[in-house]
Design an enzyme around this catalytic site. Structure first.
Site, short mmCIF file in Angstrom:
data_model
loop_
_atom_site.label_atom_id
_atom_site.label_comp_id
_atom_site.label_asym_id
_atom_site.label_seq_id
_atom_site.Cartn_x
_atom_site.Cartn_y
_atom_site.Cartn_z
N THR A 1 0.85 -1.19 0.00
CA THR A 1 0.00 0.00 0.00
C THR A 1 0.88 1.24 0.00
O THR A 1 2.07 1.17 0.32
CB THR A 1 -0.95 0.00 1.22
OG1 THR A 1 -1.99 0.96 1.00
CG2 THR A 1 -0.22 0.33 2.51
N CYS B 1 -2.34 8.64 6.10
CA CYS B 1 -2.99 7.40 6.52
C CYS B 1 -1.98 6.49 7.22
O CYS B 1 -0.77 6.67 7.11
CB CYS B 1 -3.57 6.67 5.31
SG CYS B 1 -4.86 7.58 4.43
N HIS C 1 -5.56 -0.23 6.01
CA HIS C 1 -5.15 1.11 5.56
C HIS C 1 -6.28 2.05 5.96
O HIS C 1 -7.32 2.09 5.31
CB HIS C 1 -4.96 1.10 4.04
CG HIS C 1 -4.55 2.43 3.45
ND1 HIS C 1 -3.78 2.52 2.32
CD2 HIS C 1 -4.81 3.70 3.82
CE1 HIS C 1 -3.58 3.80 2.02
NE2 HIS C 1 -4.21 4.54 2.92
#
Length: 203
Positions: free
Chosen positions: A42, A47, A64
Site C-alpha cells: 500500500t 494514513c 489502511h
C-alpha cells in the site's frame, strides 16, 4: 463471529516483479488477511497501515485507515467505517483470528502518519493516526515489533506474510508524491464536507 466486511477487502491483485510473486494492493479503507505468501502493499501519506502477523500460524494481515476514530459510531455502513482506525483495527484482528491466528502471538508493524500537505500539518491528521494506532495496540497488548511513523514523506509499504518482513520505501519521485497528494486532497475535501454538514469548519 461476524462475516467479512463487504466492499472493504482489497481486490487489486497483480504480479510483483520486485518480489517475483503475486501481490495485492490495498487502497484506503481496505484490509487483507492471508495465509498465502502473497505480498501485501500500500502507499501511505497521512494514513496509517497496521500489519499484524502470527508467524507460528503463517497468517498475516494489513489495513489502511484514513482517520483515527469515528465520531459517530453506528451511523455508517461497514465499508465506510473502514476508513476509521478503531473499526479497521477491530476488523483486522477479528479476521486474523478467523484465519487461525492467536491474539497472544500477534506482532504489529505500523507505518504512515506523514504530513505531505501543509493543511495536513495544521490538522495533525498524520500525528493523530500515529498516536491512535500505538495507543490501540498498547491497550490490546499487541507488541509493536517495528514502526516507521510521521515525518514529511509518503511511503510505499510491502509486507511478506510468511516471514513477517516489511519493506518500506520513502517516496520522493514527483509522480509518486503527486499521487499521494491527490489522495490527501480528497481526504481534506471529505473532512470539509463532514464538518460543513455538522455546521462547523476545519481550523
Amino acid at each position: 463471529m461476524s462475516a467479512a466486511v463487504p466492499g472493504a477487502i482489497a481486490s487489486h491483485h497483480y504480479f510483483d516483479r520486485d518480489f517475483d510473486r503475486m501481490a495485492v494492493k490495498l487502497l484506503p479503507s481496505e484490509y487483507y488477511v492471508t495465509a498465502v505468501d502473497t505480498v501485501m502493499t500500500t502507499v501511505l501519506g497521512s494514513c496509517v497501515a497496521a500489519c499484524l502477523i502470527d508467524r507460528d500460524a503463517g497468517v498475516a494481515g494489513m489495513n489502511h485507515f484514513m482517520l483515527p476514530e469515528d465520531g459517530e459510531p453506528g451511523t455508517r455502513g461497514q465499508a465506510e467505517s473502514m476508513r476509521y482506525g478503531a473499526y479497521a483495527m477491530d476488523v483486522l484482528i477479528r479476521e486474523l483470528l478467523r484465519a487461525g491466528a492467536r491474539r497472544d502471538r500477534l506482532q504489529a508493524k505500523v507505518f504512515g502518519g506523514a504530513a505531505v500537505l501543509a493543511n495536513m500539518t495544521t490538522l495533525n491528521i498524520g500525528d493523530r493516526n500515529a498516536d491512535f494506532v500505538l495507543r490501540y495496540l498498547e491497550t490490546e497488548r499487541i507488541t509493536v515489533a517495528a514502526q516507521d511513523l510521521r515525518g514529511p514523506h509518503a511511503r510505499r509499504v510491502c509486507l511478506l506474510p510468511h516471514s513477517g518482513k516489511a519493506v518500506v520505501r520513502k517516496l520522493r519521485a514527483q509522480v509518486d508524491v503527486q499521487s499521494v497528494q491527490r489522495e490527501e486532497g480528497e481526504l481534506l475535501r471529505k473532512l470539509a464536507a463532514v464538518n460543513k454538514s455538522k455546521g462547523s469548519c476545519l481550523s
